[in-house]
Design a protein around this motif. Structure first.
Motif, PDB file in Angstrom:
ATOM      1  N   ARG A  12       0.817  -1.208   0.000  1.00  0.00           N
ATOM      2  CA  ARG A  12       0.000   0.000   0.000  1.00  0.00           C
ATOM      3  C   ARG A  12       0.852   1.259   0.000  1.00  0.00           C
ATOM      4  O   ARG A  12       0.448   2.268  -0.596  1.00  0.00           O
ATOM      5  N   TYR A  69      -9.839   8.906  -4.726  1.00  0.00           N
ATOM      6  CA  TYR A  69     -10.876   9.031  -3.705  1.00  0.00           C
ATOM      7  C   TYR A  69     -11.468   7.674  -3.320  1.00  0.00           C
ATOM      8  O   TYR A  69     -11.860   7.465  -2.167  1.00  0.00           O
ATOM      9  N   ASP A  70     -11.500   6.760  -4.277  1.00  0.00           N
ATOM     10  CA  ASP A  70     -12.043   5.430  -3.992  1.00  0.00           C
ATOM     11  C   ASP A  70     -11.093   4.582  -3.165  1.00  0.00           C
ATOM     12  O   ASP A  70     -11.529   3.739  -2.372  1.00  0.00           O
ATOM     13  N   LYS A  71      -9.785   4.797  -3.317  1.00  0.00           N
ATOM     14  CA  LYS A  71      -8.808   3.916  -2.658  1.00  0.00           C
ATOM     15  C   LYS A  71      -7.627   4.651  -2.042  1.00  0.00           C
ATOM     16  O   LYS A  71      -7.385   4.541  -0.832  1.00  0.00           O
ATOM     17  N   LEU A  81      -6.528   7.626  -1.105  1.00  0.00           N
ATOM     18  CA  LEU A  81      -6.571   8.533   0.045  1.00  0.00           C
ATOM     19  C   LEU A  81      -7.070   7.851   1.319  1.00  0.00           C
ATOM     20  O   LEU A  81      -7.046   8.450   2.392  1.00  0.00           O
ATOM     21  N   LYS A  82      -7.478   6.606   1.204  1.00  0.00           N
ATOM     22  CA  LYS A  82      -7.922   5.839   2.370  1.00  0.00           C
ATOM     23  C   LYS A  82      -6.811   4.964   2.961  1.00  0.00           C
ATOM     24  O   LYS A  82      -6.948   4.465   4.083  1.00  0.00           O
ATOM     25  N   SER A  95      -3.624   5.406   4.045  1.00  0.00           N
ATOM     26  CA  SER A  95      -2.752   5.774   5.169  1.00  0.00           C
ATOM     27  C   SER A  95      -3.392   5.463   6.518  1.00  0.00           C
ATOM     28  O   SER A  95      -2.688   5.203   7.502  1.00  0.00           O
ATOM     29  N   GLN A  96      -4.715   5.469   6.574  1.00  0.00           N
ATOM     30  CA  GLN A  96      -5.407   5.207   7.840  1.00  0.00           C
ATOM     31  C   GLN A  96      -5.424   3.725   8.207  1.00  0.00           C
ATOM     32  O   GLN A  96      -5.759   3.378   9.346  1.00  0.00           O
ATOM     33  N   GLY A  97      -5.077   2.864   7.260  1.00  0.00           N
ATOM     34  CA  GLY A  97      -5.149   1.433   7.520  1.00  0.00           C
ATOM     35  C   GLY A  97      -3.814   0.750   7.725  1.00  0.00           C
ATOM     36  O   GLY A  97      -3.743  -0.488   7.760  1.00  0.00           O
ATOM     37  N   HIS A 127       0.704  10.615   1.829  1.00  0.00           N
ATOM     38  CA  HIS A 127      -0.700  11.034   1.784  1.00  0.00           C
ATOM     39  C   HIS A 127      -0.788  12.555   1.608  1.00  0.00           C
ATOM     40  O   HIS A 127      -1.574  13.046   0.776  1.00  0.00           O
ATOM     41  N   LYS A 136      -2.469  14.713  -1.582  1.00  0.00           N
ATOM     42  CA  LYS A 136      -3.504  15.739  -1.425  1.00  0.00           C
ATOM     43  C   LYS A 136      -3.064  17.044  -2.091  1.00  0.00           C
ATOM     44  O   LYS A 136      -3.863  17.724  -2.752  1.00  0.00           O
TER      45      LYS A 136
END
Length: 204
Positions: free
Chosen positions: A121, A159-161, A163-164, A166-168, A182, A186
């Protein structure tokens, strides 16, 4: 097992498999994931050999890249057998490569699996992640961006994948690196839309 020899032979195997891939899933992607997997494993006190080996082969059998996933898995298993990788080690590796995909929504059971998932990732983030996104989109006839058909564009993939991701992250080193990448992504999107809309604003 001669771990150093195994990694050397696996490196050559991956070169043959992915050297000419134009989608961002090329040899250098595998190399980056393998090297990050080893670094993170050392930081976490996990098994660096298992993490690195799994990083090298993590995209073998991916349905996006292989028409016959079962045949790809069997070929890899036969290859690892030829290197005297024992059955227990092979089972761990296959569990990892089957569980790390974002689309499957799974969290690997082993710490080495979590590490390889983080490393994979990470390579979808930052400047390289941006380049890979557009390489993959171009190969699959995706538009870069379209105001009315956003779901079919490479920009929507952020937006679908992306940018999500880093939180996981599961591990300390991956979280630190992911946060920087990340932020960069942005900023890239801000600049993208600034330029996309610049002609309209210039005519005001």
């Amino acid at each position: 097992m001669d771990c150093e020899k195994i990694i050397y032979e696996v490196n050559n195997y991956i070169t043959r498999q992915f050297a000419n891939d134009p989608t961002g899933h090329d040899y250098n992607h595998m190399k980056r994931v393998a090297e990050w997997s080893r670094l993170i494993a050392l930081d976490e006190g996990a098994d660096p050999f298992t993490a690195e080996l799994s990083g090298w082969v993590h995209d073998i059998g991916d349905a996006k890249l292989f028409q016959d996933t079962d045949a790809a898995y069997q070929e890899l298993d036969d290859f690892l057998k030829s290197l005297n990788v024992n059955v227990d080690q092979r089972e761990v590796v296959f569990a990892i490569i089957r569980d790390i995909s974002f689309s499957k929504g799974r969290i690997p059971d082993s710490i080495e699996g979590k590490i390889v998932q983080d490393a994979d990732r990470l390579d979808a983030l930052g400047a390289i992640g941006i380049a890979r996104t557009f390489a993959y989109g171009g190969m699959h006839n995706q538009l870069i961006y379209h105001e009315e058909e956003q779901k079919l564009t490479s920009i929507q993939h952020f937006y679908d994948k992306l940018l999500k991701l880093s939180q996981g992250m599961h591990t300390r080193k991956a979280r630190q690196e992911a946060e920087q990448r990340h932020i960069f992504m942005k900023k890239y999107l801000e600049q993208f839309f600034k330029e996309w809309n610049s002609i309209e604003r210039a005519g005001e």
